[in-house]
Design a protein around this motif. Structure first.
Motif, PDB file in Angstrom:
ATOM      1  N   ARG A 131       8.927  10.730  -6.249  1.00  0.00           N
ATOM      2  CA  ARG A 131       9.516  12.461  -6.703  1.00  0.00           C
ATOM      3  C   ARG A 131       9.951  13.215  -5.625  1.00  0.00           C
ATOM      4  NH1 ARG A 131       3.782  13.676  -9.694  1.00  0.00           N
ATOM      5  NH2 ARG A 131       3.088  12.654  -7.877  1.00  0.00           N
ATOM      6  N   GLY A 132      11.059  13.822  -5.934  1.00  0.00           N
ATOM      7  CA  GLY A 132      11.459  14.743  -5.028  1.00  0.00           C
ATOM      8  C   GLY A 132      12.591  14.170  -4.159  1.00  0.00           C
ATOM      9  N   HIS A 133      12.894  12.963  -4.251  1.00  0.00           N
ATOM     10  CA  HIS A 133      13.807  12.269  -3.317  1.00  0.00           C
ATOM     11  C   HIS A 133      15.045  11.815  -4.531  1.00  0.00           C
ATOM     12  CE1 HIS A 133      11.590  11.278   0.407  1.00  0.00           C
ATOM     13  NE2 HIS A 133      10.502  11.548  -0.465  1.00  0.00           N
ATOM     14  N   ARG A 134      16.319  12.175  -3.901  1.00  0.00           N
ATOM     15  CA  ARG A 134      17.629  11.614  -4.645  1.00  0.00           C
ATOM     16  C   ARG A 134      17.881  10.187  -4.330  1.00  0.00           C
ATOM     17  NH1 ARG A 134      20.268  16.006  -6.472  1.00  0.00           N
ATOM     18  NH2 ARG A 134      22.251  14.841  -6.560  1.00  0.00           N
ATOM     19  N   ASP A 135      17.201   9.707  -3.465  1.00  0.00           N
ATOM     20  CA  ASP A 135      17.964   8.380  -2.968  1.00  0.00           C
ATOM     21  C   ASP A 135      16.636   7.427  -2.566  1.00  0.00           C
ATOM     22  OD1 ASP A 135      20.995   8.775  -2.894  1.00  0.00           O
ATOM     23  OD2 ASP A 135      20.113  10.239  -1.674  1.00  0.00           O
ATOM     24  N   VAL A 136      16.243   6.359  -3.343  1.00  0.00           N
ATOM     25  CA  VAL A 136      15.042   5.753  -3.235  1.00  0.00           C
ATOM     26  C   VAL A 136      15.320   4.125  -3.269  1.00  0.00           C
ATOM     27  CG1 VAL A 136      12.854   5.175  -4.187  1.00  0.00           C
ATOM     28  CG2 VAL A 136      13.723   7.471  -4.471  1.00  0.00           C
ATOM     29  N   LEU A 137      14.870   3.639  -2.135  1.00  0.00           N
ATOM     30  CA  LEU A 137      14.642   2.048  -2.315  1.00  0.00           C
ATOM     31  C   LEU A 137      13.363   1.784  -2.540  1.00  0.00           C
ATOM     32  CD1 LEU A 137      16.031  -0.678  -1.660  1.00  0.00           C
ATOM     33  CD2 LEU A 137      15.557  -0.129   0.681  1.00  0.00           C
ATOM     34  N   TYR A 138      13.094   0.746  -3.785  1.00  0.00           N
ATOM     35  CA  TYR A 138      11.895   0.344  -4.127  1.00  0.00           C
ATOM     36  C   TYR A 138      11.948  -1.296  -4.048  1.00  0.00           C
ATOM     37  CZ  TYR A 138       8.109  -1.232  -7.432  1.00  0.00           C
ATOM     38  OH  TYR A 138       7.127  -1.847  -7.789  1.00  0.00           O
ATOM     39  N   MET A 139      10.887  -1.926  -3.704  1.00  0.00           N
ATOM     40  CA  MET A 139      10.687  -3.214  -3.599  1.00  0.00           C
ATOM     41  C   MET A 139       9.216  -3.623  -3.841  1.00  0.00           C
ATOM     42  SD  MET A 139      10.828  -5.931  -0.161  1.00  0.00           S
ATOM     43  CE  MET A 139      12.851  -5.601   0.121  1.00  0.00           C
ATOM     44  N   THR A 140       9.215  -4.878  -4.881  1.00  0.00           N
ATOM     45  CA  THR A 140       8.128  -5.302  -5.287  1.00  0.00           C
ATOM     46  C   THR A 140       7.715  -6.450  -4.748  1.00  0.00           C
ATOM     47  OG1 THR A 140       6.587  -5.700  -7.173  1.00  0.00           O
ATOM     48  CG2 THR A 140       8.761  -6.172  -7.448  1.00  0.00           C
ATOM     49  N   GLY A 146      11.237  -8.325  -6.055  1.00  0.00           N
ATOM     50  CA  GLY A 146      12.332  -7.768  -6.930  1.00  0.00           C
ATOM     51  C   GLY A 146      12.542  -6.012  -6.217  1.00  0.00           C
ATOM     52  N   GLY A 147      13.365  -5.663  -7.031  1.00  0.00           N
ATOM     53  CA  GLY A 147      13.699  -4.143  -6.479  1.00  0.00           C
ATOM     54  C   GLY A 147      14.548  -3.536  -7.208  1.00  0.00           C
ATOM     55  N   GLY A 148      14.693  -2.163  -6.931  1.00  0.00           N
ATOM     56  CA  GLY A 148      15.334  -1.267  -7.421  1.00  0.00           C
ATOM     57  C   GLY A 148      15.753  -0.105  -6.828  1.00  0.00           C
ATOM     58  N   VAL A 149      17.105   0.372  -6.955  1.00  0.00           N
ATOM     59  CA  VAL A 149      17.590   1.350  -6.040  1.00  0.00           C
ATOM     60  C   VAL A 149      17.892   2.755  -6.827  1.00  0.00           C
ATOM     61  CG1 VAL A 149      19.443   1.924  -4.414  1.00  0.00           C
ATOM     62  CG2 VAL A 149      18.492  -0.190  -4.300  1.00  0.00           C
ATOM     63  N   ILE A 150      17.610   3.897  -6.406  1.00  0.00           N
ATOM     64  CA  ILE A 150      17.991   5.042  -7.111  1.00  0.00           C
ATOM     65  C   ILE A 150      19.141   5.623  -6.029  1.00  0.00           C
ATOM     66  CG2 ILE A 150      17.493   7.421  -7.913  1.00  0.00           C
ATOM     67  CD1 ILE A 150      16.318   5.197  -9.612  1.00  0.00           C
ATOM     68  N   ILE A 266      13.534   7.517   1.215  1.00  0.00           N
ATOM     69  CA  ILE A 266      12.025   6.823   1.097  1.00  0.00           C
ATOM     70  C   ILE A 266      12.405   5.310   0.825  1.00  0.00           C
ATOM     71  CG2 ILE A 266      11.815   7.513  -1.143  1.00  0.00           C
ATOM     72  CD1 ILE A 266       8.833   7.999  -0.334  1.00  0.00           C
ATOM     73  N   VAL A 267      11.192   4.582   1.290  1.00  0.00           N
ATOM     74  CA  VAL A 267      11.095   3.264   0.843  1.00  0.00           C
ATOM     75  C   VAL A 267       9.871   3.093   0.342  1.00  0.00           C
ATOM     76  CG1 VAL A 267      11.065   0.816   1.709  1.00  0.00           C
ATOM     77  CG2 VAL A 267      12.664   2.161   2.782  1.00  0.00           C
ATOM     78  N   ILE A 268       9.753   2.527  -1.062  1.00  0.00           N
ATOM     79  CA  ILE A 268       8.660   2.239  -1.773  1.00  0.00           C
ATOM     80  C   ILE A 268       8.092   0.873  -1.890  1.00  0.00           C
ATOM     81  CG2 ILE A 268       7.180   3.175  -3.743  1.00  0.00           C
ATOM     82  CD1 ILE A 268       9.262   5.221  -4.075  1.00  0.00           C
ATOM     83  N   LEU A 269       7.261   0.502  -1.514  1.00  0.00           N
ATOM     84  CA  LEU A 269       6.558  -0.860  -1.792  1.00  0.00           C
ATOM     85  C   LEU A 269       5.654  -1.190  -2.754  1.00  0.00           C
ATOM     86  CD1 LEU A 269       6.727  -1.984   2.093  1.00  0.00           C
ATOM     87  CD2 LEU A 269       8.556  -1.986   0.428  1.00  0.00           C
ATOM     88  N   GLY A 270       5.845  -1.883  -3.602  1.00  0.00           N
ATOM     89  CA  GLY A 270       4.848  -1.944  -4.773  1.00  0.00           C
ATOM     90  C   GLY A 270       4.429  -3.773  -4.823  1.00  0.00           C
ATOM     91  N   GLY A 271       3.901  -3.943  -5.963  1.00  0.00           N
ATOM     92  CA  GLY A 271       3.311  -5.387  -6.171  1.00  0.00           C
ATOM     93  C   GLY A 271       1.977  -5.785  -5.457  1.00  0.00           C
ATOM     94  N   GLY A 272       1.495  -6.964  -6.039  1.00  0.00           N
ATOM     95  CA  GLY A 272       0.150  -7.174  -5.496  1.00  0.00           C
ATOM     96  C   GLY A 272      -0.120  -7.551  -4.157  1.00  0.00           C
ATOM     97  N   VAL A 273       0.942  -8.018  -3.355  1.00  0.00           N
ATOM     98  CA  VAL A 273       0.898  -8.269  -1.873  1.00  0.00           C
ATOM     99  C   VAL A 273       0.691  -6.986  -1.329  1.00  0.00           C
ATOM    100  CG1 VAL A 273       1.884  -9.357  -0.220  1.00  0.00           C
ATOM    101  CG2 VAL A 273       1.780 -10.538  -2.520  1.00  0.00           C
ATOM    102  N   SER A 274       1.516  -5.989  -1.844  1.00  0.00           N
ATOM    103  CA  SER A 274       1.472  -4.560  -1.039  1.00  0.00           C
ATOM    104  C   SER A 274       0.348  -3.980  -0.768  1.00  0.00           C
ATOM    105  CB  SER A 274       2.459  -3.644  -1.711  1.00  0.00           C
ATOM    106  OG  SER A 274       2.278  -3.350  -2.950  1.00  0.00           O
TER     107      SER A 274
END
Length: 333
Positions: A131-140, A146-150, A266-274
């Motif tokens: 929240r508050g970021h315009r450009d986000v890199l997400y990795m699960t 997997g991942g997603g990019v805003i 920002i880089v966000i890491l999700g998923g069980g291993v994280s």
């Protein structure tokens, strides 16, 4: 003039094992109602569509009254513009399936599809750690990666909706075989099963003689998994910590290239291993700093854990419905 009721959005996380559905009132992150039901309790893939419809109607008001849109998170490649599931290995028969058209005909409401990792990224950006970021890199990081990019407040899809398959960045052309058929993908090197395979191989070769992993598995290495490796690492087991550090190095190595390409804030890491936290995150951060070509790429770019946990994909499916419903009203936004 009476105030109009808040619109209702339905999000569904379609898994190979379970269907999870939730109802969101207005643009809120917390669902009013959630349910979970088996996807194929009787091994009948043809019945999945019926169970999907039932799950949606179960969380929605009677007659779908007030429902503005429905978002479906799919655990595999989809073409969101055609509304098509390209292929799913865990739901037989879901190949080149025009799921959007089918469900819109059944429900009489706008339906939108997205890859589950992309939607987790969308959920984290709209309601979670991004929240508050315009450009986000997400990795699960879980059974797969997997991942997603805003980018500039928009989910990156690509020409066919297949963008951001970050788990299949090739790091070692002659490396271990990946489930995608290639060798040396990030997923084959650093996802949960890869960490476990490396642990078993090294233990069988005589490494980690003082490790607590043998005790945790009762001496049966077939019971070993990343949850036990994480538990041992958090208890100070050096062998387990080294396994996580190696995985973190590969992930950070890949992330350095992704920072060069997408330049997120920002880089966000999700998923069980994280969930092991800094035992994985610190090696990731160190590798990013080592391999990024300039500190401008990582300076002031936090690497953080996901905030939505297991609900990231479900909330992201709801967020997809919200965003696409808004686009229907304001197509030139």
């Amino acid at each position: 003039m009476p105030a109009m009721s808040d619109p209702i959005f339905i999000g569904v996380d379609v898994g190979g094992t379970s269907l999870r559905a939730a109802r969101f009132t207005g643009h809120q992150s917390t669902p009013d109602r959630k349910i979970k039901t088996p996807t194929q309790p009787d091994g009948d893939p043809a019945g999945v569509l019926d169970r999907l419809e039932h799950a949606i109607r179960d969380v929605a008001p009677p007659g779908l009254d007030g429902v503005a849109a429905i978002g479906l998170g799919i655990p595999g490649p989809v073409d969101p513009r055609l509304g098509e599931v390209i292929s799913l290995t865990n739901i037989p028969g879901w190949k080149h399936l025009r799921l959007q058209k089918i469900m819109q005909a059944r429900l009489g409401r706008p339906v939108f599809l997205g890859n589950d990792a992309n939607l987790a990224a969308l959920g984290e950006w709209k309601f979670g750690a991004g929240r508050g970021h315009r450009d986000v890199l997400y990795m699960t990081i879980s059974t797969g990666i997997g991942g997603g990019v805003i980018l500039d407040n928009r989910l990156l899809l690509g020409a066919r909706g297949l963008a951001a398959e970050v788990g299949h960045i090739l790091l070692q052309p002659d490396g271990p075989l990946c489930g995608c058929g290639q060798r040396g993908c990030l997923e084959a090197l650093a996802a949960g099963p890869a960490i476990t395979r490396r642990a078993v191989s090294r233990l069988e070769a005589g490494e980690g003689a003082s490790s607590t992993l043998r005790a945790l598995t009762g001496g049966d290495l077939s019971r070993l998994n990343t949850a036990l490796i994480g538990q041992a690492a958090q208890q100070g087991d050096a062998f387990s910590q080294s396994l996580l550090a190696e995985a973190g190095h590969y992930i950070g190595y890949a992330l350095a290239s992704l920072l060069h390409v997408f330049n997120p804030s920002i880089v966000i890491l999700g998923g069980g291993v994280s969930l092991v936290g800094d035992l994985l995150f610190d090696p990731i951060r160190a590798a990013i700093r080592r391999y990024a070509m300039n500190d401008f790429y990582w300076r002031d770019v936090p690497v953080v854990g996901a905030a939505l946990g297991d609900d990231a994909g479900l909330v992201g499916a709801g967020a997809l419905a919200m965003e696409e419903s808004r686009a229907l009203v304001m197509p030139d936004r």
